[in-house]
Design an enzyme around this catalytic site. Structure first.
Site, PDB file in Angstrom:
ATOM      1  CB  SER A 133      -7.480   2.885   0.695  1.00  0.00           C
ATOM      2  OG  SER A 133      -6.869   3.982   0.047  1.00  0.00           O
ATOM      3  CG  PHE A 191      -3.538  15.185  -0.708  1.00  0.00           C
ATOM      4  CD1 PHE A 191      -4.429  16.246  -0.689  1.00  0.00           C
ATOM      5  CD2 PHE A 191      -3.873  14.046  -1.420  1.00  0.00           C
ATOM      6  CE1 PHE A 191      -5.642  16.168  -1.358  1.00  0.00           C
ATOM      7  CE2 PHE A 191      -5.085  13.959  -2.083  1.00  0.00           C
ATOM      8  CZ  PHE A 191      -5.971  15.019  -2.047  1.00  0.00           C
ATOM      9  CB  SER A 231       0.475   3.739  -6.862  1.00  0.00           C
ATOM     10  OG  SER A 231       0.075   4.761  -7.754  1.00  0.00           O
ATOM     11  NE  ARG A 356      -3.373  -1.822   3.603  1.00  0.00           N
ATOM     12  CZ  ARG A 356      -2.226  -1.434   3.066  1.00  0.00           C
ATOM     13  NH1 ARG A 356      -1.185  -2.263   3.124  1.00  0.00           N
ATOM     14  NH2 ARG A 356      -2.110  -0.261   2.469  1.00  0.00           N
ATOM     15  CB  THR A 370      -5.835   0.409   6.302  1.00  0.00           C
ATOM     16  OG1 THR A 370      -4.911   0.254   5.219  1.00  0.00           O
ATOM     17  CG2 THR A 370      -5.457  -0.534   7.415  1.00  0.00           C
ATOM     18  N   GLY A 371      -8.175   2.328   5.449  1.00  0.00           N
ATOM     19  CA  GLY A 371      -8.627   3.442   4.630  1.00  0.00           C
ATOM     20  C   GLY A 371      -8.293   4.766   5.261  1.00  0.00           C
ATOM     21  CB  SER A 397      -7.254  11.955   8.036  1.00  0.00           C
ATOM     22  OG  SER A 397      -7.523  13.242   7.497  1.00  0.00           O
TER      23      SER A 397
END
Length: 417
Positions: A133, A191, A231, A356, A370-371, A397
């Protein structure tokens, strides 16, 4: 193995979920062909846009007054503390972790563990990886540049540009970029089970509109503008906007507007290809069942994410990108101010437009994203003036302990802890 090195940056150093979202993916196969007029308009405007990008990059000189608090007020980065964070991340299940700090041209690098569990190759800050992200900031920069060019109005309805796409004409572009549209996040269902959900989409290629349709099967989370609700759907629609307004795939928009002007040599959008080019760190998905083996998730289309999370990059490139953005070299002052108009998310975080803000224990606030994508967690943040940036990544992750521990890299990089 832990390593910590310090060096001097080159020319670019001087010149130029909801803590993390669910995993991110890539754009659809072949975008719909734009209208001939749109293609011609985009071609005609190319030279002007490139000139504008060059002007933005050179407008701020090294002697320009910094945005935000003076650099001298920041404690020095604590590389020993950073190494301890990465050791903990590996102990909690990540095969490897890395961090890179650019502090006004002075570079600190810390690594721990391996990039490849089969070969045992040590992880390196030179490795490429999927940034999840963090892609959202790239997409936002493109749309805000289009706003600077008077080709987009942030408070205009999305349906003005994409007629009939959304069921509510009140949803604006600003609502998308600030996660206040109320559009349901289709990836929550995708997911619900980490491994089986991933394997179902690993090789799949979606279109933007297919993903939007998945979202619209569910009720919206709130009225437009009423509340923050993260989202991925918002940034899939943002990708559609980029392609409609530029007449180009998002890949081309990223390359021409960000990658080339900043000389980001490790940043790619390869969808629907599944491979990461060049030297890279492999990513490992943690299964839901305790004790089950990690799943190598490196090869994937990332098509479920597209403009919400499919970019590939490196720690160096992300440090350069956020440094340039926060120094005002990618956007006008007005559009950067729009980006930094934040809505509070919780006690330590707030969200602007694709950006952010994290408020740290020492009173410093840092800005970035963040991702999370299958196999990778990333934190990429910088100070208000862009003078100090950090990128930290763990190659796993679906592991909350790793995610929360990796956040400690921000404290070491910006608070000296």
């Amino acid at each position: 193995m832990v390593s910590a090195t310090v060096g001097r940056a080159g020319v670019l150093g001087a010149v130029a979920l909801s803590l993390l979202a669910a995993p991110a993916r890539a754009a659809t196969g072949t975008p719909e062909a734009p209208a001939t007029a749109a293609r011609q308009a985009a071609t005609t405007a190319t030279t002007a846009r490139q000139a504008a990008a060059a002007a933005r990059l050179t407008a701020a000189t090294p002697a320009a007054a910094p945005r935000g608090s003076a650099a001298a007020a920041l404690p020095a980065p604590n590389t020993a503390g950073l190494a301890a964070v990465l050791r903990s991340v590996v102990a909690q299940g990540a095969p490897g972790a890395l961090a890179r700090i650019d502090d006004h041209g002075r570079t600190h690098r810390v690594t721990r563990g391996v990039a490849d569990r089969v070969t045992g190759r040590a992880i390196s800050t030179r490795d490429r990886f999927r940034i999840g992200s963090v892609t959202k900031t790239f997409t936002t920069v493109v749309l805000l540049q289009l706003a600077d060019e008077h080709r987009l109005a942030l408070d205009a309805p999305v349906n003005r540009y994409l007629p009939g796409l959304l069921p509510d004409d009140r949803i604006t572009v600003r609502h998308l970029l600030s996660h206040r549209s109320g559009l349901y996040d289709y990836s929550d269902d995708m997911f619900a089970a980490s491994v089986s959900g991933f394997e179902a989409v690993r090789k799949k290629v979606f279109t933007y509109r297919q993903l939007v349709a998945l979202s619209l099967r569910k009720p919206r989370t709130n009225a437009p503008g009423a509340a923050y609700s993260y989202s991925n759907t918002n940034f899939v629609v943002a990708g559609l906007l980029v392609e409609k307004l530029t007449g180009q795939p998002v890949r081309t928009a990223y390359r021409n507007r960000i990658v080339k002007p900043l000389k980001l040599t490790d940043t790619f959008y390869v969808h629907p290809d599944t491979a990461i080019p060049g030297r890279y760190t492999r990513g490992y998905l943690t299964p839901d069942r305790a004790g089950a083996p990690l799943v190598d998730a490196t090869a994937q289309t990332a098509s479920w994410a597209q403009s919400a999370g499919a970019v590939i990059s490196s720690a160096r490139d992300l440090d350069v990108f956020y440094g340039a953005l926060l120094k005002g070299r990618l956007l006008s002052a007005a559009r950067l101010a729009d980006m930094e108009r934040f809505t509070k998310v919780n006690g330590t975080t707030a969200y602007g437009l694709g950006l952010r803000r994290r408020d740290l224990s020492c009173g410093v606030s840092v800005y970035g994203h963040t991702g999370a994508v299958q196999g990778y967690y990333t934190y990429a943040f910088g100070t208000k003036d862009g003078g100090r940036t950090l990128t930290a990544m763990a190659n796993t992750s679906n592991n909350a302990k790793v995610l929360n521990t990796l956040a400690g890299a921000l404290e070491s990089a910006f608070c000296g802890k």
